[in-house]
Structure formats: structure tokens, C-alpha cells
Design an enzyme around this catalytic site. Structure first.
Site, PDB file in Angstrom:
ATOM      1  N   LYS A  11       0.818  -1.219   0.000  1.00  0.00           N
ATOM      2  CA  LYS A  11       0.000   0.000   0.000  1.00  0.00           C
ATOM      3  C   LYS A  11       0.860   1.282   0.000  1.00  0.00           C
ATOM      4  O   LYS A  11       2.066   1.230   0.256  1.00  0.00           O
ATOM      5  CB  LYS A  11      -0.914  -0.028   1.226  1.00  0.00           C
ATOM      6  N   PHE A  59     -15.124   3.858   7.297  1.00  0.00           N
ATOM      7  CA  PHE A  59     -13.753   4.096   6.847  1.00  0.00           C
ATOM      8  C   PHE A  59     -13.605   4.062   5.326  1.00  0.00           C
ATOM      9  O   PHE A  59     -12.497   4.244   4.812  1.00  0.00           O
ATOM     10  CB  PHE A  59     -12.804   3.072   7.485  1.00  0.00           C
ATOM     11  N   ASN A 114      -1.916   0.434   6.716  1.00  0.00           N
ATOM     12  CA  ASN A 114      -1.409  -0.825   7.284  1.00  0.00           C
ATOM     13  C   ASN A 114      -0.565  -1.646   6.309  1.00  0.00           C
ATOM     14  O   ASN A 114      -0.461  -2.856   6.439  1.00  0.00           O
ATOM     15  CB  ASN A 114      -2.549  -1.635   7.891  1.00  0.00           C
ATOM     16  N   HIS A 117      -2.259  -5.478   1.801  1.00  0.00           N
ATOM     17  CA  HIS A 117      -3.573  -6.129   1.690  1.00  0.00           C
ATOM     18  C   HIS A 117      -3.345  -7.544   1.197  1.00  0.00           C
ATOM     19  O   HIS A 117      -2.458  -7.778   0.372  1.00  0.00           O
ATOM     20  CB  HIS A 117      -4.465  -5.382   0.690  1.00  0.00           C
TER      21      HIS A 117
HETATM   22  P1  CMP Z   1      -7.397  -4.440   3.841  1.00  0.00           P
HETATM   23  O1  CMP Z   1      -6.929  -5.800   4.151  1.00  0.00           O
HETATM   24  O2  CMP Z   1      -6.825  -3.750   2.667  1.00  0.00           O
HETATM   25  O3  CMP Z   1      -8.986  -4.488   3.660  1.00  0.00           O
HETATM   26  C1  CMP Z   1      -9.808  -3.400   3.943  1.00  0.00           C
HETATM   27  C2  CMP Z   1      -9.066  -2.256   4.572  1.00  0.00           C
HETATM   28  O4  CMP Z   1      -9.862  -1.307   5.228  1.00  0.00           O
HETATM   29  C3  CMP Z   1      -8.183  -2.807   5.659  1.00  0.00           C
HETATM   30  O5  CMP Z   1      -7.121  -3.521   5.119  1.00  0.00           O
HETATM   31  C4  CMP Z   1      -7.805  -1.546   6.421  1.00  0.00           C
HETATM   32  O6  CMP Z   1      -6.703  -0.907   5.860  1.00  0.00           O
HETATM   33  C5  CMP Z   1      -9.054  -0.715   6.207  1.00  0.00           C
HETATM   34  N1  CMP Z   1      -9.812  -0.677   7.444  1.00  0.00           N
HETATM   35  C6  CMP Z   1     -10.501  -1.656   8.022  1.00  0.00           C
HETATM   36  N2  CMP Z   1     -11.064  -1.235   9.164  1.00  0.00           N
HETATM   37  C7  CMP Z   1     -10.704   0.050   9.290  1.00  0.00           C
HETATM   38  C8  CMP Z   1     -10.970   1.042  10.251  1.00  0.00           C
HETATM   39  N3  CMP Z   1     -11.740   0.775  11.320  1.00  0.00           N
HETATM   40  N4  CMP Z   1     -10.446   2.239  10.062  1.00  0.00           N
HETATM   41  C9  CMP Z   1      -9.690   2.501   8.966  1.00  0.00           C
HETATM   42  N5  CMP Z   1      -9.411   1.605   8.012  1.00  0.00           N
HETATM   43  C10 CMP Z   1      -9.909   0.389   8.180  1.00  0.00           C
END
Ligand code: CMP
Length: 140
Positions: A11, A59, A114, A117
Site C-alpha cells: 500500500k 472508513f 497498514n 492487503h
Molecule cells: P485491507 O486488508 O486492505 O482491507 C480493507 C481495509 O480497510 C483494511 O485492510 C484496512 O486498511 C481498512 N480498514 C478496516 N477497518 C478500518 C478502520 N476501522 N479504520 C480505517 N481503516 C480500516
């Protein structure tokens, strides 16, 4: 156990910090082969389409803006039990909950930013791989 393919995204928070190689090393040292990879800049529309299952969640808008804010590296990882193996290597969505040694524990900044993915099931792996790659672009 079977050989599977899964879709991975490095990411914007990670590409901004030049972490692609270090993250790829974690995959390659833990049984996953990068069988397709490209660095792209997602449009807002592409990010919305990719994450459509999260549309309506609080989000969602922030997630879409973030994913389109800088380049991402999209990749297909192949290996034994690749979907679960990648999720083990990534660690929990929230880095404060992630286990020591996982990618998110080592590199993620927050639940949103984070670093990686990974597909969460065979069904989503199939959809997500075909979202970014055609068959000719994937080679073991
Ligand atoms: P990802 O595995 O890419 O799938 C969905 C994404 O949404 C997740 O990783 C996080 O980066 C994001 N995400 C999920 N929950 C939250 C949250 N409570 N606040 C912000 N981002 C979120």
C-alpha cells in the site's frame, strides 16, 4: 494443503517509505513466490471498485483516498496454502494487535495505513487477481 494463488497489495504508506523490497523478502523467505507484480497508481474509481464490499462503512472514503494517494505494488503470490500463509505473514489489520515478526507489526502505521492487503478467501483471491492481472501476466 494445496498450491494456491493470492492477491497482495503493497500500500501507499509502504511504497512511500521504500519498503517494497523488505516486504517482498518476507514473502520470499516464507514460502511465497511472486508470480506477477506491477507498480501502479490507482484512480479513485478503481480503488472504489476494488473495495466495493466495504462501500458504506465509516472508513470507506478514507480507505479509497488513501489507496489512490500514491503508487501501490499489486502482486500475485503463489505457494502452499498461500491465502492463509499471506494472512499469517501480514498479521492483524490493526498493527497494535499484530504478532511480532509480522509485516504489519514491523511496518504498518495504523489500521488504515497498514502497509499490505491480502485476499481473505479463495473467492476473493480469484476476483482480486483478475481485477489486476490477465492470465498472460502471471507466470510461475
Ligand atoms: P485491507 O486488508 O486492505 O482491507 C480493507 C481495509 O480497510 C483494511 O485492510 C484496512 O486498511 C481498512 N480498514 C478496516 N477497518 C478500518 C478502520 N476501522 N479504520 C480505517 N481503516 C480500516
Amino acid at each position: 494443503m494445496t498450491v494456491q494463488r493470492t492477491l497482495s497489495i503493497i500500500k501507499p504508506d509502504a511504497t512511500n517509505r521504500n519498503l517494497t523490497g523488505r516486504i517482498n523478502t518476507v514473502f520470499e523467505e516464507n514460502g511465497l513466490r511472486i508470480v506477477a507484480q506491477k507498480r501502479i497508481r490507482l484512480t479513485i474509481e478503481q480503488a472504489k471498485a476494488f473495495y466495493k464490499e466495504h462501500d458504506g462503512k465509516p472508513f470507506f472514503d478514507g480507505l479509497v483516498q488513501f489507496m489512490a494517494s500514491a503508487p501501490v505494488v499489486v502482486q500475485v503470490l503463489e505457494g502452499e496454502d498461500a491465502i492463509a500463509q499471506n494472512r499469517r505473514l501480514m498479521g492483524a489489520t490493526d498493527p497494535s494487535q499484530a504478532e511480532e515478526g509480522t509485516i504489519r507489526k514491523m511496518f504498518a502505521l495504523s489500521k488504515g495505513e497498514n502497509s499490505v492487503h491480502g485476499s481473505d478467501s479463495e473467492t476473493s483471491a480469484a476476483r482480486e487477481i483478475s481485477f489486476f492481472f490477465n492470465a498472460l501476466e502471471i507466470t510461475g
